[in-house]
Design a protein around this motif. Sequence first.
Motif, short mmCIF file in Angstrom:
data_model
loop_
_atom_site.label_atom_id
_atom_site.label_comp_id
_atom_site.label_asym_id
_atom_site.label_seq_id
_atom_site.Cartn_x
_atom_site.Cartn_y
_atom_site.Cartn_z
N SER A 278 38.81 43.30 41.93
CA SER A 278 38.00 42.36 42.71
C SER A 278 38.11 40.98 42.04
O SER A 278 38.33 40.89 40.84
CB SER A 278 36.55 42.82 42.78
N TYR A 279 37.94 39.93 42.85
CA TYR A 279 38.22 38.58 42.37
C TYR A 279 36.96 37.76 42.24
O TYR A 279 36.78 36.77 42.93
CB TYR A 279 39.24 37.90 43.29
N ASP A 280 36.08 38.20 41.38
CA ASP A 280 34.91 37.37 41.08
C ASP A 280 35.34 36.29 40.09
O ASP A 280 36.42 36.35 39.51
CB ASP A 280 33.80 38.23 40.51
N THR A 281 34.44 35.32 39.88
CA THR A 281 34.79 34.14 39.08
C THR A 281 35.40 34.48 37.72
O THR A 281 36.44 33.92 37.37
CB THR A 281 33.55 33.24 38.91
N PRO A 282 34.78 35.36 36.93
CA PRO A 282 35.39 35.63 35.61
C PRO A 282 36.82 36.12 35.75
O PRO A 282 37.69 35.76 34.96
CB PRO A 282 34.49 36.73 35.03
N MET A 283 37.08 36.93 36.79
CA MET A 283 38.43 37.45 37.00
C MET A 283 39.39 36.34 37.40
O MET A 283 40.55 36.33 36.98
CB MET A 283 38.38 38.54 38.07
N PHE B 36 36.96 44.19 36.05
CA PHE B 36 37.24 43.87 37.46
C PHE B 36 38.46 44.60 37.99
O PHE B 36 38.89 44.36 39.11
CB PHE B 36 37.36 42.36 37.66
N SER B 37 39.05 45.47 37.16
CA SER B 37 40.05 46.41 37.69
C SER B 37 39.47 47.82 37.71
O SER B 37 40.16 48.73 38.15
CB SER B 37 41.32 46.42 36.86
N ARG B 38 38.27 47.97 37.19
CA ARG B 38 37.61 49.27 37.04
C ARG B 38 38.52 50.26 36.33
O ARG B 38 38.65 51.42 36.72
CB ARG B 38 37.21 49.86 38.41
N TRP C 128 47.70 43.66 30.08
CA TRP C 128 46.72 43.24 31.08
C TRP C 128 47.28 43.47 32.48
O TRP C 128 46.60 43.95 33.38
CB TRP C 128 46.36 41.76 30.91
N THR C 129 48.55 43.10 32.65
CA THR C 129 49.18 43.28 33.96
C THR C 129 49.21 44.76 34.33
O THR C 129 48.91 45.13 35.47
CB THR C 129 50.61 42.72 33.94
#
Lengths: 231, 558
Positions: B364-369, B293-295, B354-355
């Motif tokens: 993007s802020y989908d649920t897993p993210m 989700f950060s591609r 991770w940061t």
Amino acid sequence: MSSVADAHGRDADRHHPDLVHHFESLPAQKEAATFGMWVFLVTEVMFFGGLFLAYTIYRNLYFHAFVQSSRHLNLTLGAVNTAVLICSSLTMAMGVHSSALGRRRATVAWLLLTVALGSVFLGIKAVEYKDKFDHHLVPGERFQAEELHLEGEESRPAQIFYALYFAMTGLHATHMVIGIPIILFIAWMAHRGRFSPEYHTPVELTGLYWHFVDIIWIFLFPLLYLIGRHH
Amino acid sequence: MTTQIGPGESGPPRPPVPPAPAEAPPPRVNYLNVAYGVKSWLLTTDHKRIALLYLAGVTLMFFLGGAFAVLIRLELVTPAGDLVQSETYNKLFTMHGIIMVFFFLIPSIPAVLGNFLIPLMIGARDLAFPRLNLASWYIYMIGAAFTIFVLVSGGVDTGWTFYTPYSTTYSNTHVVAAGLGVFITGFSSILTGLNFIVTIHRMRAPGLTWFRLPLFVWAHYATSLIMVLGTPVIAITLLTVVLERTLHLGIYDPRLGGDPVLFQHLFWFYSHPAVYIMILPAMGVVSEVVACFSRKRIFGYEVVAMSSLAIAVIGFLVWGHHMFISGQSTYAGLVFSFLSFLVAIPSAIKVFNWTSTLYKGSVSYDTPMLYAIGFVGLFTIGGLTGLFLAALGLDVHVTDTYFVVAHFHYIMVGGAIMGYLGGIHFWWPKITGRLYPEMWARVAAVIVFAGFNLTFFPQFILGYLGMPRRYHAYPEEFQVLNVMSSAGASILGLGYLLPMIYLVWSMRYGPRASANPWQAKGLEWQTASPPITENFERQPVVSEEAYAYAPEEEARVV
């Protein structure tokens, strides 16, 4: 990983009845199984490790009680049992060797001999256990330390020695009790002609297990029977 | 379907692909519809089906353990011990601990997601030992049956830690059955770890070198090492407790010269690393999710992989920090304190990496993210308060208070369960072939985060003010914070029920998922959703690094 040479072997092996579907070839399958067995034996080392740790600590804390308690163990029976078990490892190794060469009858004979020696070991162990019961050396309410020539405070840790003696040799014997039916089953499979020089992994893995049980005893015998006597 | 990951298919950042066209494609054979009936499930050797068996088992145990948490929080709404007696309360927190630790947290991610994904991620047809895998589930269920027997026959009150001499001599509850339940389920953990180690070593697809492995697999490799090396020790420890109760073995009995503290050493030798069994797989999930989700490729991939191993290794050397006030020597305490600080380094490396991955990523802020970001924040709080507890002096002040309770719940619930839920959502389309309702899932994730913090942050303050753990009554001045905590727990409970409802709903009514709804990298997304029994139509071959989300940029850097 997989090379062209493997791809050739794979086609030939594809029809082998003992190759399960998710492995590329028999050697790959055998390596995975053997590796898995070694990992299992590592867990066994850790399993026994807890008791060996307890033994080490209490032997340091209660040295005299451990020496006196150790003297009451039957050195002759222990030594005979050690010899019996080492011989059973030899017969097991011969069984594995025979199966690798595809000698069916020899494999069965060596495996049955291993079972016989293992049973002798357990029989002798039972005689030793009975002796400890007769002399009230089993931990619990009726434990008596007079025969160990220990008095007062010193007599109590003797119970810990015998607790560890029964726990360690008992766990070892349990492994043998599990091992013997497995060897009998493998011998039966060998008798039915299930193994060949290409596929005899179950014999090898059973052998590894049996040698491991043997090695545990190789440590138990000096710790429990021998090292106290010189003091 | 492509069987080879090649450059050029990484698109721009995209939300999940919209539902498939109205007319459904003809039913295709996959691992779910290949066979029907109870027998096809109970006798399966397919790692994907076994993962679902585990999913059913751990979900049952999770809600069972949760029910005890509800009763605990209900009792603590008022300062007086009015809902249950102290003996009952002891049983409540004991059952909550035993069920949650041994029957939910330890098997949750490895046995469900690890079981399902590791063969897919490494391009194998199954785990190395499929029948052993099935056996491990049965062993788990037998252990669970023992625990449920303990439950219905009157419970056990020793705490999940089974401390001697209370457990061996004084407790009049079902210690033997409870101990045997944990002993038995330990073997399921050992077999899972053994299976993973052999599979990861020997069954990787051609071209999949160690440093091309997804970090999820690295995390599970480290976890498996702990399972294989640690679990046998708790097994022999609990066995000696059982033997001491039944046959009066006496090695923990002070009357004979036995040392109850020896039990604590043996117990924590496993049970501290067990915390890493819970958190490392969650870290693996977070690595996958953050990259997707950060591609972007995970910043410092090799270091993140090695930090998992470092946590596993150092984790075995810190157990004494549970025993600073147990009469352990000051020098031992010093060493354990130092080593405990040391384990913070690989943990911090992960958080920083991770940061750094997020930096300049297209996030993007989908649920897993949402769950992954929640994990990073809550794990950081849990980890930092762990350093408070690793400090010899401060620990004396907060030992056995709610500060400790809050700390380990930030790691186990805020960390491990957030990771588990994030992973379940991320791979749900792969597991079921259906998309879950994104809006509901985001709402649930926010509820879980809010409810969690409201439950456990007040407990840090309670503990620092001196409220001890494991009491059913407390002084009146602690009531406000306890009511906050109980209110938070009810919100958290709602947050856990929601996914239960909409995920089950989506299995039937959710839109069909494509093979790769997140446009994610990794072999598991290269096969159909849900996959066929054999996982791949043809043997996949790997020709590039993990997380090649922006290959042209990677190429430029190189």
